[in-house]
Design a protein around this motif. Structure first.
Motif, PDB file in Angstrom:
ATOM      1  N   PRO A  42    -124.698  13.330   3.134  1.00  0.00           N
ATOM      2  CA  PRO A  42    -124.397  14.595   2.455  1.00  0.00           C
ATOM      3  C   PRO A  42    -123.416  15.458   3.250  1.00  0.00           C
ATOM      4  CG  PRO A  42    -126.746  14.138   2.384  1.00  0.00           C
ATOM      5  CD  PRO A  42    -126.151  13.116   3.304  1.00  0.00           C
ATOM      6  N   GLN A  43    -122.558  16.166   2.546  1.00  0.00           N
ATOM      7  CA  GLN A  43    -121.534  16.969   3.193  1.00  0.00           C
ATOM      8  C   GLN A  43    -122.119  18.058   4.080  1.00  0.00           C
ATOM      9  OE1 GLN A  43    -118.174  16.320   3.143  1.00  0.00           O
ATOM     10  NE2 GLN A  43    -118.176  17.865   4.771  1.00  0.00           N
ATOM     11  N   ASP A  44    -123.238  18.650   3.651  1.00  0.00           N
ATOM     12  CA  ASP A  44    -123.813  19.724   4.468  1.00  0.00           C
ATOM     13  C   ASP A  44    -124.296  19.190   5.819  1.00  0.00           C
ATOM     14  OD1 ASP A  44    -125.918  18.303   3.392  1.00  0.00           O
ATOM     15  OD2 ASP A  44    -127.112  20.068   2.863  1.00  0.00           O
ATOM     16  N   GLU A  45    -124.766  17.937   5.841  1.00  0.00           N
ATOM     17  CA  GLU A  45    -125.174  17.329   7.100  1.00  0.00           C
ATOM     18  C   GLU A  45    -123.948  17.062   7.979  1.00  0.00           C
ATOM     19  OE1 GLU A  45    -127.067  15.461  10.296  1.00  0.00           O
ATOM     20  OE2 GLU A  45    -127.764  16.891   8.781  1.00  0.00           O
ATOM     21  N   LEU A  46    -122.867  16.593   7.360  1.00  0.00           N
ATOM     22  CA  LEU A  46    -121.642  16.375   8.126  1.00  0.00           C
ATOM     23  C   LEU A  46    -121.100  17.685   8.674  1.00  0.00           C
ATOM     24  CD1 LEU A  46    -119.817  13.729   5.877  1.00  0.00           C
ATOM     25  CD2 LEU A  46    -121.129  13.337   7.973  1.00  0.00           C
ATOM     26  N   ASP A  47    -121.240  18.762   7.911  1.00  0.00           N
ATOM     27  CA  ASP A  47    -120.796  20.074   8.386  1.00  0.00           C
ATOM     28  C   ASP A  47    -121.600  20.510   9.608  1.00  0.00           C
ATOM     29  OD1 ASP A  47    -118.938  20.175   6.360  1.00  0.00           O
ATOM     30  OD2 ASP A  47    -120.183  21.406   5.027  1.00  0.00           O
ATOM     31  N   ARG A  48    -122.895  20.237   9.610  1.00  0.00           N
ATOM     32  CA  ARG A  48    -123.722  20.585  10.764  1.00  0.00           C
ATOM     33  C   ARG A  48    -123.294  19.785  11.997  1.00  0.00           C
ATOM     34  NH1 ARG A  48    -127.841  21.120   6.783  1.00  0.00           N
ATOM     35  NH2 ARG A  48    -128.410  18.909   6.946  1.00  0.00           N
ATOM     36  N   ARG A  49    -123.033  18.507  11.792  1.00  0.00           N
ATOM     37  CA  ARG A  49    -122.590  17.684  12.909  1.00  0.00           C
ATOM     38  C   ARG A  49    -121.228  18.153  13.422  1.00  0.00           C
ATOM     39  NH1 ARG A  49    -123.952  11.516  10.717  1.00  0.00           N
ATOM     40  NH2 ARG A  49    -126.147  11.896  10.142  1.00  0.00           N
ATOM     41  N   ARG A  50    -120.360  18.517  12.515  1.00  0.00           N
ATOM     42  CA  ARG A  50    -119.036  19.007  12.902  1.00  0.00           C
ATOM     43  C   ARG A  50    -119.160  20.259  13.777  1.00  0.00           C
ATOM     44  NH1 ARG A  50    -114.436  17.034  13.403  1.00  0.00           N
ATOM     45  NH2 ARG A  50    -114.515  16.053  11.349  1.00  0.00           N
ATOM     46  N   ALA A  51    -120.024  21.154  13.404  1.00  0.00           N
ATOM     47  CA  ALA A  51    -120.190  22.398  14.162  1.00  0.00           C
ATOM     48  C   ALA A  51    -120.696  22.127  15.575  1.00  0.00           C
ATOM     49  CB  ALA A  51    -121.146  23.336  13.425  1.00  0.00           C
ATOM     50  N   ALA A  52    -121.428  21.040  15.747  1.00  0.00           N
ATOM     51  CA  ALA A  52    -121.989  20.725  17.068  1.00  0.00           C
ATOM     52  C   ALA A  52    -121.084  19.825  17.898  1.00  0.00           C
ATOM     53  CB  ALA A  52    -123.356  20.051  16.887  1.00  0.00           C
ATOM     54  N   TRP A  53    -119.999  19.333  17.296  1.00  0.00           N
ATOM     55  CA  TRP A  53    -119.129  18.369  17.995  1.00  0.00           C
ATOM     56  C   TRP A  53    -118.233  19.084  19.004  1.00  0.00           C
ATOM     57  CZ3 TRP A  53    -113.736  17.699  18.158  1.00  0.00           C
ATOM     58  CH2 TRP A  53    -113.303  16.492  18.737  1.00  0.00           C
ATOM     59  N   ALA A  54    -118.007  18.464  20.144  1.00  0.00           N
ATOM     60  CA  ALA A  54    -117.085  18.979  21.154  1.00  0.00           C
ATOM     61  C   ALA A  54    -116.128  17.869  21.565  1.00  0.00           C
ATOM     62  CB  ALA A  54    -117.857  19.495  22.367  1.00  0.00           C
ATOM     63  N   ALA A  55    -114.873  18.202  21.710  1.00  0.00           N
ATOM     64  CA  ALA A  55    -113.872  17.203  22.089  1.00  0.00           C
ATOM     65  C   ALA A  55    -114.161  16.671  23.487  1.00  0.00           C
ATOM     66  CB  ALA A  55    -112.484  17.818  22.042  1.00  0.00           C
ATOM     67  N   PRO A  56    -114.089  15.356  23.669  1.00  0.00           N
ATOM     68  CA  PRO A  56    -114.321  14.790  25.009  1.00  0.00           C
ATOM     69  C   PRO A  56    -113.176  15.148  25.952  1.00  0.00           C
ATOM     70  CG  PRO A  56    -113.667  13.075  23.456  1.00  0.00           C
ATOM     71  CD  PRO A  56    -113.853  14.315  22.661  1.00  0.00           C
ATOM     72  N   GLU A  57    -113.489  15.240  27.238  1.00  0.00           N
ATOM     73  CA  GLU A  57    -112.472  15.521  28.233  1.00  0.00           C
ATOM     74  C   GLU A  57    -111.627  14.277  28.497  1.00  0.00           C
ATOM     75  OE1 GLU A  57    -113.897  17.163  31.836  1.00  0.00           O
ATOM     76  OE2 GLU A  57    -114.985  18.817  30.877  1.00  0.00           O
ATOM     77  N   SER A  58    -110.351  14.497  28.770  1.00  0.00           N
ATOM     78  CA  SER A  58    -109.460  13.373  29.075  1.00  0.00           C
ATOM     79  C   SER A  58    -109.630  12.957  30.522  1.00  0.00           C
ATOM     80  CB  SER A  58    -108.007  13.758  28.819  1.00  0.00           C
ATOM     81  OG  SER A  58    -107.138  12.741  29.293  1.00  0.00           O
ATOM     82  N   PRO A  59    -109.709  11.651  30.802  1.00  0.00           N
ATOM     83  CA  PRO A  59    -109.768  11.196  32.197  1.00  0.00           C
ATOM     84  C   PRO A  59    -108.386  11.114  32.829  1.00  0.00           C
ATOM     85  CG  PRO A  59    -109.937   9.331  30.712  1.00  0.00           C
ATOM     86  CD  PRO A  59    -109.856  10.559  29.843  1.00  0.00           C
ATOM     87  N   TYR A  60    -107.350  11.557  32.105  1.00  0.00           N
ATOM     88  CA  TYR A  60    -105.973  11.452  32.585  1.00  0.00           C
ATOM     89  C   TYR A  60    -105.354  12.849  32.692  1.00  0.00           C
ATOM     90  CZ  TYR A  60    -106.666   6.564  31.416  1.00  0.00           C
ATOM     91  OH  TYR A  60    -107.150   5.284  31.354  1.00  0.00           O
ATOM     92  N   PRO A  61    -105.586  13.542  33.808  1.00  0.00           N
ATOM     93  CA  PRO A  61    -105.076  14.909  33.936  1.00  0.00           C
ATOM     94  C   PRO A  61    -103.594  14.996  34.265  1.00  0.00           C
ATOM     95  CG  PRO A  61    -106.235  14.282  35.931  1.00  0.00           C
ATOM     96  CD  PRO A  61    -106.401  13.141  34.957  1.00  0.00           C
ATOM     97  N   ARG A  62    -102.970  13.882  34.640  1.00  0.00           N
ATOM     98  CA  ARG A  62    -101.572  13.928  35.051  1.00  0.00           C
ATOM     99  C   ARG A  62    -100.893  12.599  34.706  1.00  0.00           C
ATOM    100  NH1 ARG A  62    -100.436  10.675  38.869  1.00  0.00           N
ATOM    101  NH2 ARG A  62     -98.433  11.703  39.258  1.00  0.00           N
ATOM    102  N   GLY A  63     -99.589  12.551  34.978  1.00  0.00           N
ATOM    103  CA  GLY A  63     -98.846  11.312  34.832  1.00  0.00           C
ATOM    104  C   GLY A  63     -98.497  10.978  33.395  1.00  0.00           C
TER     105      GLY A  63
END
Length: 570
Positions: free
Chosen positions: A516-537
């Motif tokens: 259901p879309q409302d469940e996906l909306d809840r998951r979206r609100a809790a999602w955080a972008a992962p950090e990149s392991p490549y800070p340079r180069g």
């Protein structure tokens, strides 16, 4: 047809005139051991060679460059060999050679622009080298011809003829299922890849060199010649001779790489049952040429006529003996634009004159195709808003319409650690995320997820697999690939959880998460972008500027319109 004068050559800006800089350039050329009569007033041809001792696909290109030089000299040009990055497929380069495709394209463009080069011979063939070389030369804008590395010879093992990638995957599954022992596997190591050259299946390498030919950037028939065949050396020399004439004619990539040319390339990929990777590469190549190509252009009804692994039975050596790409294109004429000009100066139609099929088992007639369609299919839905691709002819027909519970892996490392212990059944849908253009990084070929060992032992050899990754063109199975946007940037794939029902409907062109879309909306609100392991180069540059799969995975600043001015004549 008007021809350039020697004073109109691009290299004349370096060598001509009475100024100090021109004198300096001529002096340094004498230092190279080259006399004035050997190069002044002649087209300077840059031979961009991706030879390397760690790239078995290109191991013979060192000597092929000498054949190219022979052709250039005979035609009245002056050849200079310019080494470029090898990009060794997925064989050695980690996390993926795709991470560096755009780096090679940048290298080619800047090398051709910054040196006194009038024309270029592009030497490559291993997966990403072909699109990278063509992308760079297209942006540089100098007359260019492509010399494909050519496929390796057939593999042999215990009386069987093998394909380098496809049979490797099959045998490895048999090994995991306990059907092949260590001794047999050691024998296979020595018989699977027997000569220089790229994969001899219709993997990404053969698909992309065939694309280069139908686009009009090679001599006719070049893509099908086995790497070690003497015809390959003759083709290389002919390419060197022809590019000299292309310079005098000012036949640049922009005059060859038209919308019609890219339409014909799409038809060819479908008719060959070619690699899904061609979708990404062709979109990027087209946009460098100012042609708008999209995923929807690949969802066409074209019969699959090449009975070549992984979708078929035979190998590229068989394809060559059966008539090669020219014979297949002659059959596909109803779908092609045969009046457009190609690199040899003829039209595509003229280049196909006299082409014949010598083995209708390998190159099938129109009334007996390998498949009426199904070389590629483009999917959309709430799991892939910007699209995904699948190769139906390489999949289990019973899985092309499927509903099953997700088994989710957050990364390739997570998948490797848990694949044989997850409670999956044959109906499960394996989901891999974190393997897209940014998350991979570089979109590795992880999309052919392995079947869990306990299922292999039960005889299961295919499952529905979904990822934001690519897969090797030699791979097979019901693998949904290039899901866009990728999970790392917040695409819906990031929201999938174990047990979620997923619906795959290839005939209906749908890929849907049945939540259901409302469940996906809840998951979206809790999602955080992962950090990149490549800070340079370079990887940090890649993450900042890479486009998504449906846009060709080019850098935004390289795909931007506009022509860069020639360097100052100082």
């Amino acid at each position: 047809m008007s021809r350039k004068s020697p004073e109109e050559l691009r290299s004349h800006r370096w060598y001509g005139g009475e100024g100090l800089r021109s004198f300096s350039h001529r002096t340094r050329t004498r230092q190279l051991g080259i006399g004035a009569d050997e190069h002044l007033g002649k087209p300077v041809i840059g031979i961009v060679n991706t030879w390397s001792e760690i790239n078995p696909c290109h191991l013979h290109l060192r000597e092929r460059a000498e054949a190219v030089k022979r052709g250039v000299w005979q035609a009245g040009g002056y050849p200079i060999e310019l080494p470029a990055s090898a990009l060794c497929g997925e064989t050695f380069q980690k996390p993926t050679a795709m991470l560096y495709r755009n780096l090679l394209a940048m290298e080619v463009e800047e090398v051709l622009r910054s040196y006194p080069v009038d024309g270029a011979v592009l030497m490559g063939g291993c997966d990403k080298t072909t699109p990278a070389l063509i992308m760079g030369a297209t942006s540089a804008g100098v007359p260019s011809i492509f010399v494909p590395a050519g496929p390796m010879l057939r593999g042999h093992w215990r009386g069987r003829t093998l394909g380098s990638g496809s049979d490797m995957w099959r045998t490895w599954d048999d090994r995991r299922a306990g059907l092949v022992d260590d001794g047999q596997l050691a024998e296979l190591e020595e018989g699977l890849a027997r000569s220089p050259g790229h994969c001899m299946t219709m993997g990404t390498a053969s698909t992309m060199t065939s694309v280069a030919e139908v686009l009009g950037l090679t001599m006719p028939g070049a893509a099908s010649i086995p790497a070690v065949d003497s015809a390959h050396s003759r083709m290389a020399a002919a390419s060197g001779a022809r590019v000299v004439e292309m310079v005098w004619e000012d036949l640049t990539p922009s005059k060859i790489l038209t919308a019609q040319a890219f339409s014909d390339a799409v038809v060819t990929v479908l008719g060959l049952g070619g690699s899904t990777n061609a979708v990404i590469h062709l979109i990027a190549m087209a946009r460098r040429a100012g042609v708008r190509l999209s995923l929807s252009d690949f969802d066409r009804s074209v019969p699959v006529l090449a009975d070549i692994q992984p979708g078929g039975r035979f190998l590229m050596e068989d394809f060559y003996y059966a008539g090669g790409l020219r014979a297949l294109l002659a059959l596909l004429k109803p779908w092609l634009h045969t009046s457009r000009r190609v690199a040899n100066g003829w039209t595509l139609g003229d280049s196909l004159a006299g082409a014949e099929v010598f083995d209708p088992e390998v190159i099938r007639p129109l009334d007996n195709p390998l498949a009426k369609e199904g070389g590629l299919a483009v999917l959309h839905g709430n799991l892939a808003p910007d699209g995904a691709v699948i190769k139906p002819i390489a999949a289990d027909p019973d899985l092309l319409q499927h509903r099953g519970p997700a088994v989710v892996f957050d990364s390739y490392a997570d998948m490797q650690a848990r694949i044989d212990t997850v409670p999956a059944t044959a109906d499960s849908v394996l989901v891999l995320r974190g393997s897209g253009p940014v998350g991979g990084p570089g979109m590795p070929e992880h999309g052919m997820l392995p079947v869990p060992k306990h299922l292999l032992q039960q005889g299961v050899r295919d499952m529905v697999r979904i990822s934001d990754a690519r897969m090797s063109g030699t791979s097979f199975g019901t693998c949904v690939l290039h899901v866009a946007p990728e999970s790392h940037v917040g695409g819906p794939l990031a929201l999938v959880r174990d047990g979620d029902p997923i619906i795959l409907d290839v005939p209906g062109r749908e890929l849907r998460l049945d939540v259901p879309q409302d469940e996906l909306d809840r998951r979206r609100a809790a999602w955080a972008a992962p950090e990149s392991p490549y800070p340079r180069g370079y990887a940090a540059l890649h993450a900042k500027h890479i486009r998504q799969a449906h846009e060709g995975c080019d850098f935004d600043f390289l795909a931007a319109p506009g022509k860069i001015a020639e360097p100052e004549a100082t």
